[in-house]
Every structure is written in structure tokens, then in C-alpha cells.
Design a protein around this motif. Structure first.
Motif, PDB file in Angstrom:
ATOM      1  N   MET A   1     -30.869 -10.427 107.199  1.00  0.00           N
ATOM      2  CA  MET A   1     -29.613 -10.031 107.882  1.00  0.00           C
ATOM      3  C   MET A   1     -29.810 -10.217 109.379  1.00  0.00           C
ATOM      4  O   MET A   1     -30.725  -9.623 109.966  1.00  0.00           O
ATOM      5  CB  MET A   1     -29.324  -8.562 107.512  1.00  0.00           C
ATOM      6  CG  MET A   1     -28.173  -7.914 108.289  1.00  0.00           C
ATOM      7  SD  MET A   1     -26.603  -8.691 107.935  1.00  0.00           S
ATOM      8  CE  MET A   1     -25.545  -7.953 109.151  1.00  0.00           C
ATOM      9  N   SER A   2     -28.985 -11.061 109.981  1.00  0.00           N
ATOM     10  CA  SER A   2     -29.256 -11.322 111.396  1.00  0.00           C
ATOM     11  C   SER A   2     -28.631 -10.234 112.285  1.00  0.00           C
ATOM     12  O   SER A   2     -27.649  -9.589 111.929  1.00  0.00           O
ATOM     13  CB  SER A   2     -28.773 -12.723 111.792  1.00  0.00           C
ATOM     14  OG  SER A   2     -27.390 -12.756 111.842  1.00  0.00           O
ATOM     15  N   THR A   3     -29.266 -10.061 113.442  1.00  0.00           N
ATOM     16  CA  THR A   3     -28.871  -9.040 114.395  1.00  0.00           C
ATOM     17  C   THR A   3     -27.883  -9.659 115.380  1.00  0.00           C
ATOM     18  O   THR A   3     -28.018 -10.837 115.726  1.00  0.00           O
ATOM     19  CB  THR A   3     -30.134  -8.583 115.157  1.00  0.00           C
ATOM     20  OG1 THR A   3     -31.127  -8.234 114.191  1.00  0.00           O
ATOM     21  CG2 THR A   3     -29.875  -7.408 116.062  1.00  0.00           C
ATOM     22  N   SER A   4     -26.919  -8.870 115.879  1.00  0.00           N
ATOM     23  CA  SER A   4     -26.008  -9.430 116.889  1.00  0.00           C
ATOM     24  C   SER A   4     -26.813  -9.728 118.163  1.00  0.00           C
ATOM     25  O   SER A   4     -27.866  -9.105 118.405  1.00  0.00           O
ATOM     26  CB  SER A   4     -24.880  -8.442 117.203  1.00  0.00           C
ATOM     27  OG  SER A   4     -25.373  -7.402 118.018  1.00  0.00           O
ATOM     28  N   TRP A   5     -26.319 -10.644 118.974  1.00  0.00           N
ATOM     29  CA  TRP A   5     -27.081 -11.048 120.167  1.00  0.00           C
ATOM     30  C   TRP A   5     -27.276  -9.887 121.152  1.00  0.00           C
ATOM     31  O   TRP A   5     -28.404  -9.639 121.588  1.00  0.00           O
ATOM     32  CB  TRP A   5     -26.407 -12.248 120.850  1.00  0.00           C
ATOM     33  CG  TRP A   5     -27.187 -12.701 122.035  1.00  0.00           C
ATOM     34  CD1 TRP A   5     -28.303 -13.471 122.028  1.00  0.00           C
ATOM     35  CD2 TRP A   5     -26.935 -12.357 123.395  1.00  0.00           C
ATOM     36  NE1 TRP A   5     -28.786 -13.632 123.296  1.00  0.00           N
ATOM     37  CE2 TRP A   5     -27.966 -12.959 124.159  1.00  0.00           C
ATOM     38  CE3 TRP A   5     -25.966 -11.596 124.058  1.00  0.00           C
ATOM     39  CZ2 TRP A   5     -28.028 -12.833 125.553  1.00  0.00           C
ATOM     40  CZ3 TRP A   5     -26.029 -11.472 125.426  1.00  0.00           C
ATOM     41  CH2 TRP A   5     -27.052 -12.089 126.158  1.00  0.00           C
ATOM     42  N   PRO A   6     -26.211  -9.112 121.486  1.00  0.00           N
ATOM     43  CA  PRO A   6     -26.450  -8.010 122.431  1.00  0.00           C
ATOM     44  C   PRO A   6     -27.445  -6.994 121.877  1.00  0.00           C
ATOM     45  O   PRO A   6     -28.278  -6.460 122.606  1.00  0.00           O
ATOM     46  CB  PRO A   6     -25.066  -7.369 122.609  1.00  0.00           C
ATOM     47  CG  PRO A   6     -24.089  -8.360 122.102  1.00  0.00           C
ATOM     48  CD  PRO A   6     -24.795  -9.200 121.092  1.00  0.00           C
ATOM     49  N   GLU A   7     -27.391  -6.751 120.568  1.00  0.00           N
ATOM     50  CA  GLU A   7     -28.292  -5.774 119.962  1.00  0.00           C
ATOM     51  C   GLU A   7     -29.739  -6.298 119.994  1.00  0.00           C
ATOM     52  O   GLU A   7     -30.686  -5.544 120.291  1.00  0.00           O
ATOM     53  CB  GLU A   7     -27.835  -5.501 118.516  1.00  0.00           C
ATOM     54  CG  GLU A   7     -28.668  -4.500 117.743  1.00  0.00           C
ATOM     55  CD  GLU A   7     -28.674  -3.085 118.339  1.00  0.00           C
ATOM     56  OE1 GLU A   7     -27.913  -2.838 119.282  1.00  0.00           O
ATOM     57  OE2 GLU A   7     -29.490  -2.264 117.868  1.00  0.00           O
ATOM     58  N   ALA A   8     -29.921  -7.589 119.736  1.00  0.00           N
ATOM     59  CA  ALA A   8     -31.271  -8.172 119.758  1.00  0.00           C
ATOM     60  C   ALA A   8     -31.883  -8.022 121.149  1.00  0.00           C
ATOM     61  O   ALA A   8     -33.055  -7.671 121.314  1.00  0.00           O
ATOM     62  CB  ALA A   8     -31.202  -9.651 119.376  1.00  0.00           C
ATOM     63  N   ARG A   9     -31.078  -8.248 122.150  1.00  0.00           N
ATOM     64  CA  ARG A   9     -31.554  -8.139 123.534  1.00  0.00           C
ATOM     65  C   ARG A   9     -31.947  -6.683 123.851  1.00  0.00           C
ATOM     66  O   ARG A   9     -32.957  -6.429 124.494  1.00  0.00           O
ATOM     67  CB  ARG A   9     -30.384  -8.570 124.421  1.00  0.00           C
ATOM     68  CG  ARG A   9     -30.713  -9.004 125.785  1.00  0.00           C
ATOM     69  CD  ARG A   9     -29.375  -9.278 126.401  1.00  0.00           C
ATOM     70  NE  ARG A   9     -29.444  -9.711 127.762  1.00  0.00           N
ATOM     71  CZ  ARG A   9     -28.417  -9.647 128.584  1.00  0.00           C
ATOM     72  NH1 ARG A   9     -27.266  -9.159 128.161  1.00  0.00           N
ATOM     73  NH2 ARG A   9     -28.526 -10.078 129.813  1.00  0.00           N
TER      74      ARG A   9
ATOM     75  N   ALA B   1     -27.578 -13.556 115.557  1.00  0.00           N
ATOM     76  CA  ALA B   1     -26.289 -14.257 115.475  1.00  0.00           C
ATOM     77  C   ALA B   1     -26.007 -14.929 116.811  1.00  0.00           C
ATOM     78  O   ALA B   1     -25.172 -14.474 117.599  1.00  0.00           O
ATOM     79  CB  ALA B   1     -25.189 -13.276 115.104  1.00  0.00           C
ATOM     80  N   VAL B   2     -26.747 -15.995 117.084  1.00  0.00           N
ATOM     81  CA  VAL B   2     -26.616 -16.708 118.353  1.00  0.00           C
ATOM     82  C   VAL B   2     -26.810 -18.194 118.102  1.00  0.00           C
ATOM     83  O   VAL B   2     -27.575 -18.592 117.205  1.00  0.00           O
ATOM     84  CB  VAL B   2     -27.657 -16.186 119.390  1.00  0.00           C
ATOM     85  CG1 VAL B   2     -29.087 -16.479 118.989  1.00  0.00           C
ATOM     86  CG2 VAL B   2     -27.367 -16.732 120.792  1.00  0.00           C
ATOM     87  N   ARG B   3     -26.126 -19.032 118.857  1.00  0.00           N
ATOM     88  CA  ARG B   3     -26.263 -20.492 118.769  1.00  0.00           C
ATOM     89  C   ARG B   3     -26.550 -21.044 120.146  1.00  0.00           C
ATOM     90  O   ARG B   3     -25.780 -20.737 121.057  1.00  0.00           O
ATOM     91  CB  ARG B   3     -24.980 -21.132 118.229  1.00  0.00           C
ATOM     92  CG  ARG B   3     -24.538 -20.638 116.884  1.00  0.00           C
ATOM     93  CD  ARG B   3     -25.421 -21.173 115.820  1.00  0.00           C
ATOM     94  NE  ARG B   3     -25.338 -20.346 114.614  1.00  0.00           N
ATOM     95  CZ  ARG B   3     -25.598 -20.783 113.380  1.00  0.00           C
ATOM     96  NH1 ARG B   3     -25.981 -22.026 113.202  1.00  0.00           N
ATOM     97  NH2 ARG B   3     -25.510 -19.987 112.361  1.00  0.00           N
ATOM     98  N   PRO B   4     -27.592 -21.847 120.348  1.00  0.00           N
ATOM     99  CA  PRO B   4     -28.629 -22.131 119.365  1.00  0.00           C
ATOM    100  C   PRO B   4     -29.600 -20.972 119.291  1.00  0.00           C
ATOM    101  O   PRO B   4     -29.498 -20.029 120.070  1.00  0.00           O
ATOM    102  CB  PRO B   4     -29.309 -23.369 119.957  1.00  0.00           C
ATOM    103  CG  PRO B   4     -29.180 -23.190 121.436  1.00  0.00           C
ATOM    104  CD  PRO B   4     -27.862 -22.523 121.639  1.00  0.00           C
ATOM    105  N   GLY B   5     -30.544 -21.097 118.357  1.00  0.00           N
ATOM    106  CA  GLY B   5     -31.666 -20.163 118.330  1.00  0.00           C
ATOM    107  C   GLY B   5     -31.642 -19.133 117.239  1.00  0.00           C
ATOM    108  O   GLY B   5     -32.458 -18.212 117.267  1.00  0.00           O
TER     109      GLY B   5
END
Ligand SMILES: Nc1nc2c(c(=O)[nH]1)N[C@H]1C(S)=C(S)[C@@H](COP(=O)(O)OP(=O)(O)OC[C@H]3O[C@@H](n4cnc5c(N)ncnc54)[C@H](O)[C@@H]3O)O[C@H]1N2
Ligand code: MOO
Length: 429
Positions: A1-9, A298-302
């Protein structure tokens, strides 16, 4: 399950604790982060000094010139009606009330100092007179009253740098968490420091994975040049990090040994994050018993980027950041996971010049959104606008090499594009 980009940061920034504090000599402190606020150990300047070359004067003129004081010399008290020749930075004699700049005064043949220019060419100042003379109005006409007024005495404090003008002893000049730059070093030296309390710089092992990668020369056959070793090695050095680089074959055993034997605070791997036949990063982390903090974003790319914690102690955590192999995707992983984690490990708390890793700007052109993922788009900054660049596919670096930053384009949902003029966060690169 991928993490949202702001949350990953956020997870990356929150996972680390700042490294222990050490005192290092000024010559070794550049790039590190202050672990205590920097307060002046003395008044700055420590004593009142002359801001100009000229004469220190007491009371109304004309003045009798009684001597000379240079920077670094002590001088004795002067009385009303006396002056001493003084150099910029010299300690003001006690009793002196103002400095008359050399180009604004002259000494007559009887050793008396006057405001203005002397008639006798031999008594003129060595430095040519400025275009606008002392006592002259901004419009350019010399008023007799102004000249006569200045003969009576210079305004007290003229061209004196008072003691403590820049800082009082004990006053906080820089806060904890400020990056030590060359300017910070200069200020610290002026304020009396020989060494500084800083956080230990993070240690990073950079493992560049891939049998297809060549470290030098022209790419040949099916091989390509390693672009990530040179790029991240230099980038990490800019962040004040001590990095050891190793290239690792597409072999799970080799990778496991390399990660397990690293003494670093953070191991960064590049490549091998996807689900291909030789993508071993997940398996190796699982064999190490590492805890995945982020597994896909959940980010493109990467999107295959990951962050894990392994080994270490409660007070000294150790991490692995797995960056995808496609070069621009790896950069996305670097700014999302690696940089926030390293900033926190280093003790940066957002204070100080150059500390900001992002700012907000309007887009120069429309940018397509991704329906569910954040996009990181290389942009150049012109006329305070973020203009999207070309050559920004996940495997490309050509656009990034021209970029001032990466624009953060949030998931569009039903909206297919962000229009020109919409404000976006721009991450520094
Ligand atoms: N079936 C799928 N395949 C792929 C997916 C997917 O979702 N399903 N995701 C793609 C995406 S997106 C990315 S990004 C990559 C990530 O792959 P890896 O992290 O496993 O990286 P590699 O396979 O090792 O390499 C990918 C690509 O990058 C080049 N590379 C790797 N390291 C370097 C380097 N140091 N310098 C220059 N170029 C490098 C490598 O040669 C490959 O071309 O997976 C996609 N596949
Ligand atoms: O994450 Mo891959 O990032 O699209 O290249």
C-alpha cells in the motif's frame, strides 16, 4: 500500500533524531549544524572604534592635533579642543566625541585641524576631496551657516562605531539548528569563538546497484554509465554529509553484506526497488529484519521508493533509503525521503540562511496532473514563475540539469491540469 507523498515526507523527517553533539574547531565546522544558539562572548565591536580614517576630535573645532592612533593601538585621553589622527578600526581615545573624515578636514601649518579644505596646497588632505563637501547641501550649494556650524563641533558620534553596536555580550545572534556557513564562521570568530558545538555530521553509505553500470568511459554494449554515484556523492557533500560510495552487483548476497556491514547512519541504495528478476532490495531488507516505514509512495516519478529502519539503538537509529534506479525517480526519492531525514539527523530545524528546502511560486505554464499521485516536475524559475522544462522522463536528467527546483503538483482527482499562475511548492535541487 503506497503512502501519500506529503505523508512520506513527514514520516522521513519524523523518523530520525538529531545526532550527538560535539565541539569542533572553527576550521572543521563548516556545513555542520549549531547544537546551541550562538551568543556573542564579547560586545561587538568590543570597544568604540573609528569607522573612517581621519581625526578623532573632542569638543568644538578647530582642534590641536596631539598625536596618532592606529588600529590595534591603545591611546590616551584627549581633552576638548584636541584631536588625534586615527585609522579605521582604531580604538577611540577616551574623551573623543566624533571622527572627522580625512577628506572633510585639513591641518593648517600651525598643526590646527579645521573642517573643510585648506587654501595652502601643502595643507590639503592626501586623499582627494569628494565631489560633495562636508556642510554642502544635497542640492550642491555650500551654505555658510552649515560650514560655520560644523566648525563649532561635529555631531556627537559622527563616524564612530559604538561598543556593542552589532551585538551586546551574551545576546543571541543565531539560533540552535542553524547551518554553519562561511559567514557564520566569520561571525563566530569575531564574537570570540575558537570552536563550536555542532551535531555530528551524518554518515552515509551510498550503494549503487546494477551489473549494467560502468563507472567511467563511454557506455558500450548493453552497459550504461552510472549517473547516480556522481550526482548523489556531490549532493550529499553539499548537505554536509560524509559519504562512502560502493558499487554493488545485482546479487542479493552482496547487497545483504554491504548493507549489514555499513556503520553509517543511513544506507542509500539506488536501483533494485521494483519487482524485476534481480531487484533484491525488498528481500534483503526482510532478511535483515528491517522495519519498513515507507514502502512505495504515490508520486511520479519515483513510486517504488522506500524507507526502512534497521539495527541501531533507541538513541541511535539506522536507516536504509531505497531509491529507484531510473535517475529522475531516484532524485524524487532523494528529495522526498533522504533530504528530510538527513536534515533532521543533522539537527537542522529550519533556521538560518539557505535552510529552506522549498518555497512557493506561481506556475509559468499549465502542468498535467496525475489522478491519484503527486507529480514532481523539474522547473526553471524565471520572473518569479516556475516554468516546466522538457526532457523530464523518469530515466532522464537533461531537464533536471537545467532546473532550479521540482514543482510539487498535487493529485488532480478529476482535474486534468493545474493552470498557469497557480501557486505550487518548489523543492530546491
Ligand atoms: N513491471 C514493472 N516494472 C517496473 C515498474 C513497475 O511498476 N512494474 N516500475 C518502473 C519504475 S516507475 C521504476 S522507477 C523502475 C524502478 O526500478 P528499480 O529501482 O528496480 O531499478 P533498476 O531496475 O535497477 O533500474 C531501472 C533503470 O534505471 C537505470 N539505472 C539504475 N541505476 C542507475 C544508475 N546508477 N545510473 C544510471 N542509470 C541507472 C537502469 O539501468 C534501468 O534502466 O522500475 C520500472 N519497472
Ligand atoms: O517511479 Mo518510475 O519513477 O516512474 O520511473
Amino acid at each position: 500500500m503506497s503512502t501519500s507523498w506529503p505523508e512520506a515526507r513527514r514520516i522521513a523527517a519524523g523518523a530520525a533524531i538529531p545526532l550527538p553533539v560535539t565541539r569542533v574547531p572553527l576550521a572543521e565546522a563548516c556545513g555542520a549544524v549549531l547544537a546551541e544558539s550562538l551568543s556573542a562572548l564579547v560586545d561587538l565591536p568590543p570597544f568604540a572604534t573609528s569607522a573612517m580614517d581621519g581625526w578623532a576630535v573632542a569638543g568644538p573645532g578647530p582642534w590641536k592635533v596631539t598625536g596618532q592612533v592606529l588600529a590595534g593601538q591603545e591611546s590616551s585621553r584627549i581633552a576638548d579642543g584636541e584631536a588625534v589622527e586615527i585609522a579605521t578600526g582604531a580604538r577611540m581615545p577616551s574623551g573623543a566625541e566624533a571622527v572627522l573624515r580625512r577628506e572633510r578636514g585639513f591641518v593648517d601649518p600651525h598643526e590646527r585641524l579645521h573642517v573643510g579644505e585648506g587654501e595652502d596646497p601643502h595643507s590639503r588632505p592626501a586623499v582627494p576631496a569628494p565631489q560633495r563637501r562636508y556642510g554642502e547641501s544635497a542640492a550642491g550649494s555650500v551654505t555658510t551657516r552649515a560650514l560655520r556650524g560644523t566648525e563649532l563641533g561635529l555631531p556627537i558620534g559622527t563616524d564612530i562605531r559604538p561598543q556593542g553596536q552589532e551585538s551586546r555580550r551574551g545576546e543571541t545572534m543565531l539560533s540552535t539548528g542553524t547551518r554553519v556557513t562561511p559567514a557564520v564562521l566569520g561571525l563566530a570568530a569575531a564574537a570570540g569563538y575558537d570552536d563550536l558545538p555542532v551535531h555530528e555530521p551524518p554518515r552515509v553509505t551510498l550503494l549503487v546497484i546494477g551489473d549494467e553500470l560502468a563507472a567511467s568511459g563511454l557506455p558500450d554494449g548493453a552497459r550504461v554509465r552510472d549517473a547516480l554515484g556522481p550526482m548523489f556523492g556531490a549532493w550529499l557533500a553539499q548537505l554536509g554529509v560524509r559519504t562512502t560510495l560502493a558499487r554493488v552487483a545485482d546479487d542479493a548476497g552482496d547487497l545483504l553484506a554491504a548493507v549489514a556491514s555499513s556503520p553509517a547512519d543511513l544506507v542509500i541504495t539506488t536501483g533494485g526497488t521494483a519487482r524485476g528478476p534481480v531487484d533484491h532490495v525488498h528481500r534483503v531488507l526482510s532478511e535483515l529484519g528491517a522495519r519498513l516505514l515507507v514502502d512505495g509512495v504515490a508520486v511520479r516519478p519515483g513510486h517504488p521508493m522506500l524507507l526502512a529502519q534497521h539495527g541501531g539503538t533507541r538513541h541511535h537509529r539506522r536507516f536504509v533509503a531505497g531509491l529507484p534506479g531510473n535517475p529522475l525517480a531516484a532524485v524524487a526519492g532523494f528529495v522526498t525521503l533522504v533530504r528530510p531525514l538527513l536534515r533532521r539527523l543533522s539537527g537542522l530545524d529550519g533556521g538560518g540562511a539557505g535552510a529552506a528546502a522549498s518555497h512557493f511560486l506561481p506556475l509559468g505554464d499549465a502542468v498535467r496532473t496525475h489522478p491519484t499521485d503527486t507529480r514532481l516536475v523539474p522547473v526553471s524559475v524565471t520572473d518569479a514563475c516556475a516554468a516546466p522544462l522538457r526532457f523530464t522522463g523518469p530515466a532522464m536528467l537533461r531537464g533536471l540539469a537545467l532546473a532550479d527546483g521540482l514543482a510539487v503538483v498535487p493529485p488532480g482527482g478529476g482535474v486534468v491540469a493545474l493552470g498557469a499562475g497557480q501557486r505550487v511548492e518548489v523543492l530546491a535541487v
